[in-house]
Write a protein that holds these residues in place. Structure first.
Motif, mmCIF file in Angstrom:
data_model
loop_
_atom_site.group_PDB
_atom_site.id
_atom_site.type_symbol
_atom_site.label_atom_id
_atom_site.label_comp_id
_atom_site.label_asym_id
_atom_site.label_seq_id
_atom_site.Cartn_x
_atom_site.Cartn_y
_atom_site.Cartn_z
ATOM 1 N N UNK A 302 0.846 -1.184 0.000
ATOM 2 C CA UNK A 302 0.000 0.000 0.000
ATOM 3 C C UNK A 302 0.884 1.238 0.000
ATOM 4 N N UNK A 303 0.263 2.387 -0.217
ATOM 5 C CA UNK A 303 1.014 3.636 -0.173
ATOM 6 C C UNK A 303 1.712 3.809 1.178
ATOM 7 N N UNK A 304 0.961 3.536 2.265
ATOM 8 C CA UNK A 304 1.539 3.729 3.596
ATOM 9 C C UNK A 304 2.729 2.807 3.823
ATOM 10 N N UNK A 305 2.614 1.565 3.339
ATOM 11 C CA UNK A 305 3.721 0.627 3.499
ATOM 12 C C UNK A 305 4.947 1.084 2.702
ATOM 13 N N UNK A 306 4.697 1.550 1.497
ATOM 14 C CA UNK A 306 5.807 2.039 0.685
ATOM 15 C C UNK A 306 6.464 3.249 1.325
ATOM 16 N N UNK A 307 5.652 4.165 1.811
ATOM 17 C CA UNK A 307 6.202 5.358 2.443
ATOM 18 C C UNK A 307 6.993 4.989 3.695
ATOM 19 N N UNK A 328 -2.718 -5.745 -8.117
ATOM 20 C CA UNK A 328 -3.295 -6.897 -8.814
ATOM 21 C C UNK A 328 -4.165 -7.742 -7.896
ATOM 22 N N UNK A 329 -3.965 -7.630 -6.568
ATOM 23 C CA UNK A 329 -4.757 -8.391 -5.617
ATOM 24 C C UNK A 329 -5.080 -7.500 -4.418
ATOM 25 N N UNK A 330 -5.796 -8.053 -3.474
ATOM 26 C CA UNK A 330 -6.096 -7.297 -2.279
ATOM 27 C C UNK A 330 -4.832 -7.068 -1.460
ATOM 28 N N UNK A 331 -4.739 -5.955 -0.722
ATOM 29 C CA UNK A 331 -3.546 -5.669 0.074
ATOM 30 C C UNK A 331 -3.428 -6.632 1.249
ATOM 31 N N UNK A 332 -2.218 -6.720 1.742
ATOM 32 C CA UNK A 332 -1.985 -7.584 2.901
ATOM 33 C C UNK A 332 -2.709 -7.053 4.124
ATOM 34 N N UNK A 333 -2.796 -5.719 4.251
ATOM 35 C CA UNK A 333 -3.522 -5.106 5.353
ATOM 36 C C UNK A 333 -4.937 -4.804 4.853
ATOM 37 N N UNK A 334 -5.907 -5.659 5.191
ATOM 38 C CA UNK A 334 -7.242 -5.520 4.627
ATOM 39 C C UNK A 334 -8.020 -4.377 5.262
ATOM 40 N N UNK A 335 -7.451 -3.655 6.202
ATOM 41 C CA UNK A 335 -8.146 -2.526 6.801
ATOM 42 C C UNK A 335 -8.026 -1.284 5.939
ATOM 43 N N UNK A 340 -4.670 3.094 -1.335
ATOM 44 C CA UNK A 340 -5.583 4.140 -0.880
ATOM 45 C C UNK A 340 -4.767 5.339 -0.454
ATOM 46 N N UNK A 341 -5.288 6.513 -0.712
ATOM 47 C CA UNK A 341 -4.568 7.742 -0.417
ATOM 48 C C UNK A 341 -4.512 7.976 1.089
ATOM 49 N N UNK A 342 -3.317 8.119 1.698
ATOM 50 C CA UNK A 342 -3.240 8.452 3.125
ATOM 51 C C UNK A 342 -3.991 9.738 3.412
ATOM 52 N N UNK A 343 -4.778 9.728 4.499
ATOM 53 C CA UNK A 343 -5.620 10.886 4.797
ATOM 54 C C UNK A 343 -4.799 12.120 5.124
ATOM 55 N N UNK A 344 -3.579 11.947 5.581
ATOM 56 C CA UNK A 344 -2.769 13.088 5.986
ATOM 57 C C UNK A 344 -2.062 13.743 4.819
ATOM 58 N N UNK A 345 -2.180 13.166 3.609
ATOM 59 C CA UNK A 345 -1.501 13.725 2.454
ATOM 60 C C UNK A 345 -2.494 14.102 1.389
ATOM 61 N N UNK A 346 -2.268 15.216 0.721
ATOM 62 C CA UNK A 346 -3.089 15.642 -0.392
ATOM 63 C C UNK A 346 -2.348 15.342 -1.676
ATOM 64 N N UNK A 347 -3.101 15.008 -2.693
ATOM 65 C CA UNK A 347 -2.500 14.673 -3.970
ATOM 66 C C UNK A 347 -3.130 15.519 -5.061
ATOM 67 N N UNK A 348 -2.289 16.079 -5.909
ATOM 68 C CA UNK A 348 -2.753 16.828 -7.066
ATOM 69 C C UNK A 348 -2.690 15.922 -8.271
ATOM 70 N N UNK A 349 -3.787 15.736 -8.942
ATOM 71 C CA UNK A 349 -3.818 14.830 -10.078
ATOM 72 C C UNK A 349 -3.062 15.423 -11.253
ATOM 73 N N UNK A 350 -2.272 14.586 -11.903
ATOM 74 C CA UNK A 350 -1.562 14.965 -13.115
ATOM 75 C C UNK A 350 -1.905 13.918 -14.158
ATOM 76 N N UNK A 351 -2.971 14.150 -14.888
ATOM 77 C CA UNK A 351 -3.453 13.158 -15.828
ATOM 78 C C UNK A 351 -2.450 12.888 -16.937
ATOM 79 N N UNK A 352 -1.594 13.879 -17.227
ATOM 80 C CA UNK A 352 -0.638 13.682 -18.313
ATOM 81 C C UNK A 352 0.342 12.564 -17.984
ATOM 82 N N UNK A 353 0.719 12.420 -16.719
ATOM 83 C CA UNK A 353 1.644 11.362 -16.322
ATOM 84 C C UNK A 353 0.983 10.004 -16.483
#
Length: 379
Positions: A302-307, A328-335, A340-353
């Motif tokens: 997940x994003x949190x695990x990677x971070x 490709x499958x469900x995450x190891x942490x099913x909670x 999923x986007x961490x609630x403490x971080x905001x993300x600006x979409x860049x559709x070109x990427x």
């Protein structure tokens, strides 16, 4: 003493050597000194054996500049024909040395870890080992590669590089592209460097695949529709555990610079070559260990695990999140949902990427008649 009587002004019998050249040079310079024509403080002393030993050692290591400087100092005072004959002999010996050098393009460490600039480093053989010599050229990595191609093709010389004008830009190499086949019948597109003598030197392999695909690519390359920069060579590759939102499979790649990239799996030939004419290849990280995080896992992080691994820089991590990849499958942490986007971080979409990774490989209409099935075709 006149130049007409000086042996160095005459044709040299047999091959010239460093020892013979240095002996003739200092015989002549000492004669000029005794005649009062020049007054130069040589290194160490005017003892003939000491001076000759000093310069012989320099020449044996490919260091010709010291003796060139000595010439220039003398030529500021006097400019006899014999001195020019000796200068020509020096340059011929230098050319012989250059012909045996090994040249490599390497990153210029003065410009930091991103390696956008490089050098053409020379190496000479000593006791069976390659020893670094002088740096022949500095510039962008592309310019350095063009210098290397120019040297191989005979369009450039080491002497020409030393005497180049400020602002010199190396010429672009001339390549011909052919379709070859290996012993297993696998077709691939091979680049051939065209030399000054119209010979063809094998260059890099750009792509492997079916016969029709390879012939289409070689035709586009020879016509200029595609260029070598449209192809990326990977030193390591592995299927990624992530896909784009529209379901496109991805592959994680490690470049020659040891940096990590993600690209579309249908643009990769499975043999270390990626077709990037649509710029679908995305730089992910400067850290090699990230390669293992984004590839080869049945269940993605997940994003949190990677971070939490701290292997991404904050800028790299933000760019990676912006790709909006799916697991490709469900995450190891099913909670929490996969990526999923961490609630403490905001993300600006860049559709070109995301669009770069989502563009499918264009369909190619069959051109003209089907080619004959042969490993190589004369054009």
């Amino acid at each position: 003493m006149t130049d007409a009587l000086f042996p160095a002004a005459q044709a040299q019998p047999g091959p010239d050597t460093h020892e013979k050249f240095v002996s003739d040079l200092f015989f002549y310079l000492n004669a000029l000194q005794e005649a009062g024509t020049i007054k130069i403080q040589y290194p160490y002393s005017l003892d003939k054996d000491t001076v000759e030993s000093h310069y012989l050692k320099r020449l044996s290591q490919g260091e010709f500049d010291d003796i060139r400087d000595l010439f220039l100092r003398v030529m500021d005072i006097t400019d006899p024909p014999a001195l020019h004959t000796l200068w020509d002999r020096l340059e011929c010996l230098s050319d012989q040395w250059d012909a045996a050098l090994v040249c490599k393009v390497e990153p210029d460490i003065e410009f930091g870890p991103h390696r956008t600039r490089g050098i053409v480093q020379t190496y000479f053989e000593l006791d069976g080992n390659l020893v670094p010599g002088e740096i022949a050229f500095k510039g962008t990595l592309k310019q350095c590669q063009n210098v290397l191609y120019g040297l191989e093709a005979g369009e450039l010389s080491m002497r020409g590089l030393r005497d180049r004008e400020p602002g010199f830009t190396p010429p672009k190499p001339h390549f011909l592209y052919k379709v070859e086949a290996d012993t297993d019948g696998q077709f691939f597109v091979q680049a051939f460097l065209v030399t000054k003598q119209a010979e063809f030197l094998p260059g890099p392999v750009l792509f492997s695949g079916g016969e029709d695909v390879c012939f289409d690519l070689s035709e586009d390359l020879n016509c200029g529709i595609l260029v070598q920069d449209d192809f990326f060579t990977a030193s390591e590759a592995r299927e990624s555990c992530y896909t784009t939102k529209d379901g496109a499979a991805l592959v994680a790649l490690v470049g020659p610079d040891k940096e990590v990239y993600l690209g579309r799996r249908d643009h990769y030939d499975g043999h270390g070559h990626y077709r990037n004419d649509e710029k679908s290849l995305i730089h992910i990280s400067d850290t090699y260990r990230v390669f293992n995080l984004i590839s080869g896992h049945d269940t993605p992080y997940s994003y949190d695990e990677l971070h939490g691994t701290r292997m991404f820089s904050e800028k790299e991590f933000a760019r990676f999140m912006d790709l909006q990849l799916e697991g490709t499958k469900q995450p190891r942490d099913h909670t929490r949902g996969t990526f999923s986007q961490p609630e403490t971080r905001k993300r600006v979409e860049k559709k070109s990427v995301l669009a770069k990774l989502s563009v499918p490989l264009p369909r190619r209409e069959h051109k003209k008649s089907a080619p004959k099935k042969s490993a190589e075709r004369d054009r």
